[in-house]
Design a protein around this motif. Structure first.
Motif, mmCIF file in Angstrom:
data_model
loop_
_atom_site.group_PDB
_atom_site.id
_atom_site.type_symbol
_atom_site.label_atom_id
_atom_site.label_comp_id
_atom_site.label_asym_id
_atom_site.label_seq_id
_atom_site.Cartn_x
_atom_site.Cartn_y
_atom_site.Cartn_z
ATOM 1 N N ALA A 11 -20.879 43.077 22.264
ATOM 2 C CA ALA A 11 -20.909 42.117 21.152
ATOM 3 C C ALA A 11 -20.556 40.714 21.626
ATOM 4 C CB ALA A 11 -19.946 42.571 20.058
ATOM 5 N N LEU A 12 -19.564 40.610 22.523
ATOM 6 C CA LEU A 12 -19.178 39.296 23.040
ATOM 7 C C LEU A 12 -20.316 38.668 23.840
ATOM 8 C CD1 LEU A 12 -15.497 40.004 24.177
ATOM 9 C CD2 LEU A 12 -16.254 38.756 22.157
ATOM 10 N N LYS A 13 -21.049 39.485 24.589
ATOM 11 C CA LYS A 13 -22.194 38.969 25.343
ATOM 12 C C LYS A 13 -23.281 38.444 24.397
ATOM 13 C CE LYS A 13 -21.606 41.824 29.490
ATOM 14 N NZ LYS A 13 -22.187 42.905 30.323
ATOM 15 N N LEU A 14 -23.509 39.197 23.301
ATOM 16 C CA LEU A 14 -24.507 38.743 22.335
ATOM 17 C C LEU A 14 -24.082 37.438 21.677
ATOM 18 C CD1 LEU A 14 -25.577 42.071 20.551
ATOM 19 C CD2 LEU A 14 -26.846 40.759 22.257
ATOM 20 N N ILE A 15 -22.788 37.351 21.325
ATOM 21 C CA ILE A 15 -22.294 36.128 20.700
ATOM 22 C C ILE A 15 -22.399 34.951 21.666
ATOM 23 C CG2 ILE A 15 -20.242 35.013 19.742
ATOM 24 C CD1 ILE A 15 -19.367 37.765 18.732
ATOM 25 N N ARG A 16 -22.018 35.186 22.934
ATOM 26 C CA ARG A 16 -22.126 34.115 23.936
ATOM 27 C C ARG A 16 -23.577 33.658 24.097
ATOM 28 N NH1 ARG A 16 -18.884 32.491 28.138
ATOM 29 N NH2 ARG A 16 -17.465 34.236 27.788
ATOM 30 N N ARG A 17 -24.497 34.634 24.118
ATOM 31 C CA ARG A 17 -25.911 34.286 24.265
ATOM 32 C C ARG A 17 -26.405 33.488 23.057
ATOM 33 N NH1 ARG A 17 -29.394 39.391 25.507
ATOM 34 N NH2 ARG A 17 -27.824 39.423 27.183
#
Length: 288
Positions: free
Chosen positions: A38-44
């Motif tokens: 989820a953090l990777k998606l938010i960062r992206r």
């Protein structure tokens, strides 16, 4: 006493508890993977919207901490622990910790203000709290600064926010300040012309504003020139060292004499009688 029944109950309880332990471990592992995903998606998503990297890191840290607290509460609920009581206990503990760790809260608040007011961002070259270097991360409580000698320095946010901040990357260019000593007998206009021509050949020196080469002061050795080329921040040290070389080479090619200190005396001695005509002599001659 029926030991067989006791043993069966004990085995059942241990089995159930063991299964819950395994389930909690599996839940922790799976949830951690989901949180990271989820953090990777938010960062992206933030990157696609061209959000400031400093703000992105700060928000992701807050989201990660919040999600892990929720995960811990969920695992405790999985074991049958009353989570409402735990939440109240966590709130009380937070108050107690906040009172005992006021400095951490001050650093947290300072970090929030650094994000809101944005006196600098990740990648800027700054001087803050007595530390000079490139900002690599602005965290919840501290800011990471890598000094020019490649040493990572971790500075408390409150110390940065309560002190003066110099941001060398905020403006499109900066000035290099150097001095060049001239001999008394050197024509300063010739020296200025030679230096300006030499500095214009240095890579990454910008033409607007043009380099400044002027007399800034005088001393016993002669006039002192202020040599001030301008360049972008990332080229500062290259221009600094190349300008020093240019001063050395320009004066060497011109054959200027080495500066030396001189002392001037009046034509009359201390008792009012005239000197022998030598109006300027060196200190070495006086001593001899």
């Amino acid at each position: 006493m029926n030991f067989n029944q006791i043993g069966q109950v004990a085995v059942a309880l241990l089995t159930g508890f063991g299964l819950k332990i395994l389930g909690a471990i599996a839940l922790w592992i799976v949830a951690q993977q989901l949180i990271d995903f989820a953090l990777k998606l938010i960062r992206r998503g933030f990157r696609s919207q061209h959000v400031d990297p400093t703000l992105v890191n700060y928000l992701l840290n807050i989201i990660a901490v919040t999600l892990r607290i929720v995960l811990v509460v969920a695992i405790l609920g999985f074991f049958g622990i009353e989570t409402t009581s735990f939440a109240a206990l966590l709130a009380a503990a937070g108050i107690a910790i906040g009172a005992a760790w006021g400095g951490l809260l001050a650093n947290f608040a300072a970090g929030a203000f650094l994000i809101v007011f944005s006196p600098f961002k990740v990648g800027d070259f700054i001087t803050a709290a007595g530390v000079t270097g490139t900002v690599t991360e602005i965290g919840l409580f501290t800011t990471n600064i890598t000094t020019p000698d490649n040493v990572l320095t971790i500075v408390a946010n409150n110390k940065i926010f309560s002190d003066n901040i110099q941001n060398f990357s905020a403006n499109p260019y900066r000035r290099v300040d150097l001095l060049a000593q001239l001999h008394h007998d050197v024509n300063h206009n010739d020296a200025i012309a030679r230096l300006k021509a030499k500095i214009s050949e240095i890579p990454n020196v910008i033409n607007n504003p043009a380099p400044d080469v002027e007399i800034i002061t005088f001393n016993l050795a002669g006039p002192v020139l202020a040599v001030r080329p301008y360049c972008n921040n990332e080229h500062y040290w290259q221009v600094y060292f190349d300008t020093n070389k240019a001063i050395r080479e320009a004066f060497g090619e011109a054959g200027y004499p080495i500066p030396e200190q001189r002392y001037a005396f009046s034509s009359q001695s201390a008792n009012g009688t005239p000197n022998d005509g030598n109006s300027a002599i060196s200190s070495a001659s006086m001593m001899s």
